[in-house]
Design a protein around this motif. Structure first.
Motif, mmCIF file in Angstrom:
data_model
loop_
_atom_site.group_PDB
_atom_site.id
_atom_site.type_symbol
_atom_site.label_atom_id
_atom_site.label_comp_id
_atom_site.label_asym_id
_atom_site.label_seq_id
_atom_site.Cartn_x
_atom_site.Cartn_y
_atom_site.Cartn_z
ATOM 1 N N GLU A 1 69.598 -65.610 -14.976
ATOM 2 C CA GLU A 1 68.354 -65.669 -15.741
ATOM 3 C C GLU A 1 67.910 -64.270 -16.185
ATOM 4 O O GLU A 1 67.437 -64.079 -17.310
ATOM 5 C CB GLU A 1 67.253 -66.329 -14.908
ATOM 6 C CG GLU A 1 67.375 -67.836 -14.799
ATOM 7 C CD GLU A 1 67.324 -68.505 -16.164
ATOM 8 O OE1 GLU A 1 66.341 -68.284 -16.905
ATOM 9 O OE2 GLU A 1 68.285 -69.218 -16.498
ATOM 10 N N LEU A 2 68.057 -63.297 -15.303
ATOM 11 C CA LEU A 2 67.665 -61.930 -15.649
ATOM 12 C C LEU A 2 68.510 -61.382 -16.795
ATOM 13 O O LEU A 2 67.998 -60.644 -17.653
ATOM 14 C CB LEU A 2 67.780 -61.021 -14.430
ATOM 15 C CG LEU A 2 66.700 -61.207 -13.356
ATOM 16 C CD1 LEU A 2 67.027 -60.392 -12.119
ATOM 17 C CD2 LEU A 2 65.325 -60.804 -13.905
ATOM 18 N N LEU A 19 65.828 -59.868 -19.320
ATOM 19 C CA LEU A 19 65.476 -58.463 -19.119
ATOM 20 C C LEU A 19 65.044 -57.741 -20.396
ATOM 21 O O LEU A 19 64.194 -56.834 -20.331
ATOM 22 C CB LEU A 19 66.647 -57.715 -18.467
ATOM 23 C CG LEU A 19 66.753 -57.900 -16.949
ATOM 24 C CD1 LEU A 19 68.099 -57.405 -16.451
ATOM 25 C CD2 LEU A 19 65.625 -57.167 -16.231
ATOM 26 N N PRO A 20 65.574 -58.095 -21.578
ATOM 27 C CA PRO A 20 65.057 -57.445 -22.793
ATOM 28 C C PRO A 20 63.547 -57.607 -22.985
ATOM 29 O O PRO A 20 62.922 -56.805 -23.685
ATOM 30 C CB PRO A 20 65.853 -58.139 -23.915
ATOM 31 C CG PRO A 20 67.154 -58.513 -23.269
ATOM 32 C CD PRO A 20 66.774 -58.915 -21.868
ATOM 33 N N GLU A 21 62.944 -58.615 -22.347
ATOM 34 C CA GLU A 21 61.487 -58.784 -22.426
ATOM 35 C C GLU A 21 60.752 -57.559 -21.890
ATOM 36 O O GLU A 21 59.605 -57.299 -22.285
ATOM 37 C CB GLU A 21 61.053 -60.019 -21.625
ATOM 38 C CG GLU A 21 61.582 -61.345 -22.140
ATOM 39 C CD GLU A 21 61.185 -62.498 -21.234
ATOM 40 O OE1 GLU A 21 60.239 -62.333 -20.430
ATOM 41 O OE2 GLU A 21 61.820 -63.569 -21.324
ATOM 42 N N VAL A 22 61.390 -56.821 -20.972
ATOM 43 C CA VAL A 22 60.747 -55.645 -20.367
ATOM 44 C C VAL A 22 61.503 -54.369 -20.735
ATOM 45 O O VAL A 22 61.368 -53.334 -20.067
ATOM 46 C CB VAL A 22 60.640 -55.795 -18.834
ATOM 47 C CG1 VAL A 22 59.687 -56.925 -18.482
ATOM 48 C CG2 VAL A 22 62.006 -56.006 -18.191
ATOM 49 N N VAL A 46 60.331 -60.592 -10.594
ATOM 50 C CA VAL A 46 61.084 -59.368 -10.905
ATOM 51 C C VAL A 46 60.620 -58.767 -12.221
ATOM 52 O O VAL A 46 60.363 -57.551 -12.323
ATOM 53 C CB VAL A 46 62.599 -59.669 -10.959
ATOM 54 C CG1 VAL A 46 63.369 -58.460 -11.499
ATOM 55 C CG2 VAL A 46 63.123 -60.060 -9.588
ATOM 56 N N LEU A 47 60.478 -59.594 -13.231
ATOM 57 C CA LEU A 47 60.072 -59.088 -14.549
ATOM 58 C C LEU A 47 58.667 -58.495 -14.496
ATOM 59 O O LEU A 47 58.403 -57.446 -15.102
ATOM 60 C CB LEU A 47 60.135 -60.218 -15.578
ATOM 61 C CG LEU A 47 61.543 -60.759 -15.879
ATOM 62 C CD1 LEU A 47 61.462 -61.970 -16.797
ATOM 63 C CD2 LEU A 47 62.436 -59.693 -16.500
#
Length: 456
Positions: free
Chosen positions: A126-127, A131-134, A180-181
């Motif tokens: 899922e990460l 991860l591009p979101e952050v 995590v995000l």
């Protein structure tokens, strides 16, 4: 007589079915040396093709944050088969996702520590998408876990997932991923220039080799490893500090019958104390815990945890003031996709389950080796319970490069245990039951991890 003939036909059919099932499900262990295998050649090529890390444009900046990911409802306990999918129903201590983000203008990376048994492969997948979101990519994130056997489960589908972490719940995967995000987002809001320093202290008296009963064994990695970050403040004023701590003692001080409790075991107690006395923020990553058990003292599990964490904390508290801090711009990250032999989990003698059956009951998750350099300190992340003996074997290569070395387990994939090749045929839990990908992985991992250090 008619009944007997029917019975014999049914029995014969059952025997034929069993023989056919075994024929398509089992095969001899593949003992081909790893250097002769296609996966080795492919991984060597990937290693050679890893890009050179960008040059630094400024001294390292860092920020850190934690997010509580304790579910508001009970879940199965993540703790291997001993838990048998039983649910915790008492929150002994809350579960967090912790993150440190670092940036030198050319490279931005993150270190993420989860208060879980392992980094769930489902969360890693899922990460990779989110991860591009952050503002990050999987290739720039270094994952780890505390390896508590009394933490949140329900994050792994399939039969093996049921044995490791209880019944699967997709919303648990989402909850961990979101935690995590959010920790990564929060960490990036408080970034500032930092000084970097490294320290270590011996705690080898707190561990033992769990396969020692089966024959002679070698030395273990028994040092507590410490990476300190301190934000640069005005002259005469101390800035906030963070402490990244790693140790190779298995977090199994809670006995199997204590499944009613949700707990971070001794790493949680240790981190809480470090945040009171040694740093403003602390994160623990399980080190080379493969086959390494904790030497505990106390009449109850609670006493054992308090005594174990307390003694480690005392040693750390004596070490931290001696750590020499300095500004540094060196920040490099390498992620090596790891080719593997076909699954070789042994079930009868030297016979193994065929890949189709293994993947059907566990899943097929990609795995990586990670290398993160922060100043003169190098973290090497592995997708397994990595042996403390193998970590010792890597020290000469690190010393040759002038690196302080921290080897950690549970970086995102999970392939079972990786122990020294010479123990492959010992009948222990670590070398047989949990060796899922066959012989020679000890030397294979050491070669690739040494290659990563050479690339830094």
């Amino acid at each position: 007589m008619k009944f007997l003939r029917i019975f014999l036909k049914v029995l014969l059919g059952l025997v034929v079915f069993i023989l056919l099932f075994l024929a398509v499900s089992l095969a001899p262990v593949d003992e081909t040396p790893y250097q002769q295998m296609p996966y080795y050649t492919q991984t060597k090529q990937r290693l050679a093709q890893l890009p050179t890390p960008p040059l630094a444009k400024a001294p390292i900046k860092a920020g850190w944050a934690k997010v509580n990911i304790t579910p508001p409802y009970t879940t199965a306990t993540g703790g291997y088969g001993a838990r048998r999918g039983k649910h915790w129903h008492i929150v002994s201590d809350s579960i967090y996702a912790r993150a440190i983000v670092l940036d030198n203008g050319g490279t931005k990376v993150a270190v993420v520590g989860l208060d879980l048994l392992i980094t769930p492969p489902t969360v890693a997948e899922e990460l990779k998408k989110r991860l591009p979101e952050v503002g990050l990519r999987w290739e720039n994130v270094y994952m780890g876990a505390i390896h508590s056997h009394n933490s949140v489960g329900a994050w792994a589908p399939g039969l093996v997932g049921q044995l490791i972490a209880g019944g699967y719940k997709a919303d648990i995967v989402t909850r961990i991923t979101n935690g995590v995000l959010n920790a990564l987002r929060d960490a990036q809001t408080n970034m500032a220039p930092v000084q970097v320093g490294y320290g270590q202290t011996d705690a080898s008296d707190h561990i033992y080799n769990r396969i020692g009963f089966s024959g002679p064994t070698g030395p273990l990695e028994g040092n507590i490893k410490l990476l300190k970050l301190r934000k640069i403040s005005r002259p005469g004023l101390a800035g906030e500090s963070a402490l990244l701590c790693s140790f190779s003692g298995h977090a199994t001080l809670f006995e199997d019958d204590m499944d009613a409790y949700l707990s971070r075991d001794y790493p949680g107690s240790l981190v809480d104390r470090l945040e009171k006395k040694s740093a403003d923020f602390a994160v623990f990553l399980a080190g080379a815990v493969g086959s390494t058990g904790p030497q505990a003292r106390g009449k109850t599990d609670w006493q054992e945890i308090r005594n174990y964490a307390g003694d480690l904390a005392l040693r750390i508290e004596r070490t931290v003031p001696k750590i020499q801090m300095q500004a540094d711009s060196t920040l490099e990250m390498l992620t090596l996709p790891l080719g593997l032999r076909e699954p070789n989990p042994r079930v009868i003698g030297n016979w193994r389950v065929r890949p189709w059956l293994f993947y059907a009951i566990y899943g097929d998750y990609p795995s990586d080796l990670k290398a993160l350099r922060i100043g003169k300190t190098v973290l090497l992340g592995t997708p397994c319970d990595f042996s403390g003996e193998l970590a010792v074997d890597l020290k000469p290569a690190a010393a040759k490069k002038g690196f302080n070395l921290m080897v950690t387990s549970f970086d995102g994939g999970y392939i079972g245990y990786v122990t020294p090749d010479k123990y492959y045929n010992r009948t222990t839990y670590e070398t047989r039951d949990m060796n899922w990908f066959g012989p020679y992985n000890g030397d294979y991992f050491k070669e690739m991890m040494t290659g990563l250090m050479e690339k830094l």
